[in-house]
Design a protein around this motif. Structure first.
Motif, PDB file in Angstrom:
ATOM      1  N   LEU A  12       0.828  -1.201   0.000  1.00 56.27           N
ATOM      2  CA  LEU A  12       0.000   0.000   0.000  1.00 56.27           C
ATOM      3  C   LEU A  12       0.866   1.257   0.000  1.00 56.27           C
ATOM      4  N   TYR A  13       1.868   1.284   0.866  1.00 57.47           N
ATOM      5  CA  TYR A  13       2.744   2.447   0.920  1.00 57.47           C
ATOM      6  C   TYR A  13       3.522   2.596  -0.386  1.00 57.47           C
ATOM      7  N   TYR A  16       1.435   4.395  -2.851  1.00 57.60           N
ATOM      8  CA  TYR A  16       1.424   5.835  -2.595  1.00 57.60           C
ATOM      9  C   TYR A  16       2.724   6.479  -3.062  1.00 57.60           C
ATOM     10  N   GLN A  17       3.850   5.813  -2.819  1.00 57.55           N
ATOM     11  CA  GLN A  17       5.137   6.354  -3.245  1.00 57.55           C
ATOM     12  C   GLN A  17       5.205   6.461  -4.773  1.00 57.55           C
ATOM     13  N   SER A  19       2.690   6.675  -6.921  1.00 58.44           N
ATOM     14  CA  SER A  19       1.765   7.717  -7.372  1.00 58.44           C
ATOM     15  C   SER A  19       2.332   9.106  -7.071  1.00 58.44           C
ATOM     16  N   ALA A  20       2.972   9.246  -5.931  1.00 55.71           N
ATOM     17  CA  ALA A  20       3.575  10.527  -5.565  1.00 55.71           C
ATOM     18  C   ALA A  20       4.670  10.905  -6.550  1.00 55.71           C
ATOM     19  N   ALA A  27       4.495  11.373  -0.838  1.00 60.04           N
ATOM     20  CA  ALA A  27       3.558  10.354  -0.379  1.00 60.04           C
ATOM     21  C   ALA A  27       2.778  10.884   0.827  1.00 60.04           C
ATOM     22  N   LEU A  30      -0.150  12.943  -0.356  1.00 58.03           N
ATOM     23  CA  LEU A  30      -1.239  12.106  -0.868  1.00 58.03           C
ATOM     24  C   LEU A  30      -2.006  11.445   0.276  1.00 58.03           C
ATOM     25  N   ILE A  31      -1.289  10.990   1.287  1.00 57.00           N
ATOM     26  CA  ILE A  31      -1.936  10.347   2.428  1.00 57.00           C
ATOM     27  C   ILE A  31      -2.764  11.360   3.210  1.00 57.00           C
ATOM     28  N   ALA A  34      -5.893  11.883   1.276  1.00 56.77           N
ATOM     29  CA  ALA A  34      -6.788  10.731   1.421  1.00 56.77           C
ATOM     30  C   ALA A  34      -7.482  10.756   2.779  1.00 56.77           C
TER      31      ALA A  34
END
Length: 76
Positions: A12-13, A16-17, A19-20, A27, A30-31, A34
């Motif tokens: 999951l992380y 995010y990384q 996508s960032a 990241a 983005l978190i 969210a």
């Protein structure tokens, strides 16, 4: 702003990384976004119906099927 520590699956992380990196953001940003979206959608729903975001207006809650008969529900 307060710093928090959370435990999430590596996969999951990693998502995010990735996508960032693609969006040239962090990241953490983005978190945070969210978390804010979750808060607005699930936790901040108190108050009047008139306080709801305009984007929710006309949103389909459950699509009708061919078996649904609204007239039967409206008549005694």
């Amino acid at each position: 702003m307060r710093t928090i520590t959370i435990h999430v699956p590596e996969e999951l992380y990693g998502a995010y990384q990735a996508s960032a990196e693609e969006s040239n953001r962090s990241a953490a940003e983005l978190i945070r976004n969210a978390m804010e979206e979750y808060f607005q959608t699930h936790l901040a729903r108190t108050g009047s119906i008139f306080d709801a975001p305009a984007a929710d207006a006309g949103r389909i809650l459950a699509p009708l099927s061919s078996e649904d008969d609204l007239l039967d529900e409206m008549l005694p």
